[in-house]
Design an enzyme around this catalytic site. Structure first.
Site: not given
Ligand code: KIV
Length: 323
Positions: A64, A132, A199
């Protein structure tokens, strides 16, 4: 010197508290004990330090950062080298939290050996303790775990699939897709993922998967029934310049704080109100008296002699002659 510490994790002094280092097995233990896992993103030394000292358990150097730090439209553009650069900065700041690095788009989508080689870089060159990856990439997770690389999975709304999903849309909204998601979560867990980010999925789906899965789940836009929660740091403190998504709670307004500090500074500079005399370095006395303190030194322009205060020079000469 012994290289092996057989204790459960050395307690580290943090802001007056003594908290044990968070490890990947510690997350599983937290799930067993029903202790919520707190997680946040961080991308640089200063914020990572604040986040770690506040006692957050897991720090994700999320891709992000492509959007909130580098200003890209989505997360796809960020490179392995950029992610390594930010992970190193975070690593230098963090003592207690588990540091997880996000593998960027394209770095694990080809041959499995390339994915493993890229993941190795995050541990070897940047000090990450886990990586991740997005999606149900079960074979890759197995290969990473075999290579001693702890893995956090990421299912549901996976931002690297923005074009396939046709935007950032809530996922798993039908019975079939919830069941598929649950099967993917179990497959990742069986392959050795140490935790799974869920998510942008309905609360009911996240709750059911969390209850059934032995592996901890960390939710973002997935309701309160996950084993932990993660948010993007810039969302938490209102630094995104965009309306907050439904799942975001803003705990502070850094935008307002920074904006007012910067505007105030500019005004002070424009009005000669910064820096003050107290914020300046000084010559020692008596040399200090020799120099004019006219703040704009306008007399001195093209005439270096004008900087010296003639009265003070006279006084000093007298002092010297009398001595
Ligand atoms: O990149 C990111 O910040 C993430 C999250 C889970 C918040 O993947």
């Amino acid at each position: 010197m012994s290289l092996t510490d057989f204790s459960a994790g050395a307690p580290l002094a943090q802001g007056g508290h003594s908290l044990p280092k968070v490890t990947m097995p510690a997350l599983a233990e937290m799930k067993r004990q029903g202790k919520p896992i707190s997680a946040l993103t961080a991308y640089d030394y200063a914020t990572a330090r604040l986040v770690d000292e506040a006692g957050i358990d897991l720090i994700l150097v999320g891709d992000s950062l492509a959007m909130v730090v580098l200003g890209h439209e989505n997360t796809l553009a960020v490179t392995v080298d950029e992610m390594l650069h930010h992970t190193r900065a975070v690593r230098r700041a963090v003592h207690r939290a588990l540091v997880v690095a996000d593998m960027p788009f394209g770095s694990y989508h080809g041959p499995i050996s390339d994915g493993v080689a890229n993941a190795v870089r995050f541990l070897k060159e940047a000090g990450a303790e886990a990586v991740k990856i997005e999606g149900p990439r079960v074979e890759l997770v197995r290969a990473l775990v075999e290579a001693e690389i702890p893995v956090v999975g990421h299912l549901g709304l996976t931002p690297q699939s923005v074009h396939r999903m046709g935007g950032y849309r809530v996922q798993a909204r039908s019975i079939d897709t919830v069941l598929q998601l649950q099967a993917d979560a179990f497959a990742l867990a069986a392959a050795g993922a140490g935790a799974i980010v869920l998510e942008g999925i309905p609360r009911e789906a996240a709750g059911a998967i969390t209850a059934a899965l032995p592996t901890p789940t960390i939710g973002i836009g997935a309701g309160p029934d996950c084993d932990g929660q993660i948010l993007v740091f810039h969302d938490l403190v209102n630094l995104t310049f965009a309306p907050a998504a439904k799942f975001v709670r803003r705990y502070g307004d850094a935008s307002a704080l920074f904006r007012s500090a910067v505007e105030h500074y500019r005004e002070d500079v424009e009005h000669h109100a910064f820096p003050s005399d107290a914020e300046s370095y000084h010559l020692p006395e008596p040399a200090r008296r020799l120099f004019s303190i006219d703040p704009d030194f306008s007399d001195a322009r093209d005439n270096p002699d004008a900087v010296v205060n003639p009265d003070a020079r006279e006084e000093m000469n007298e002092e010297i002659n009398q001595a």
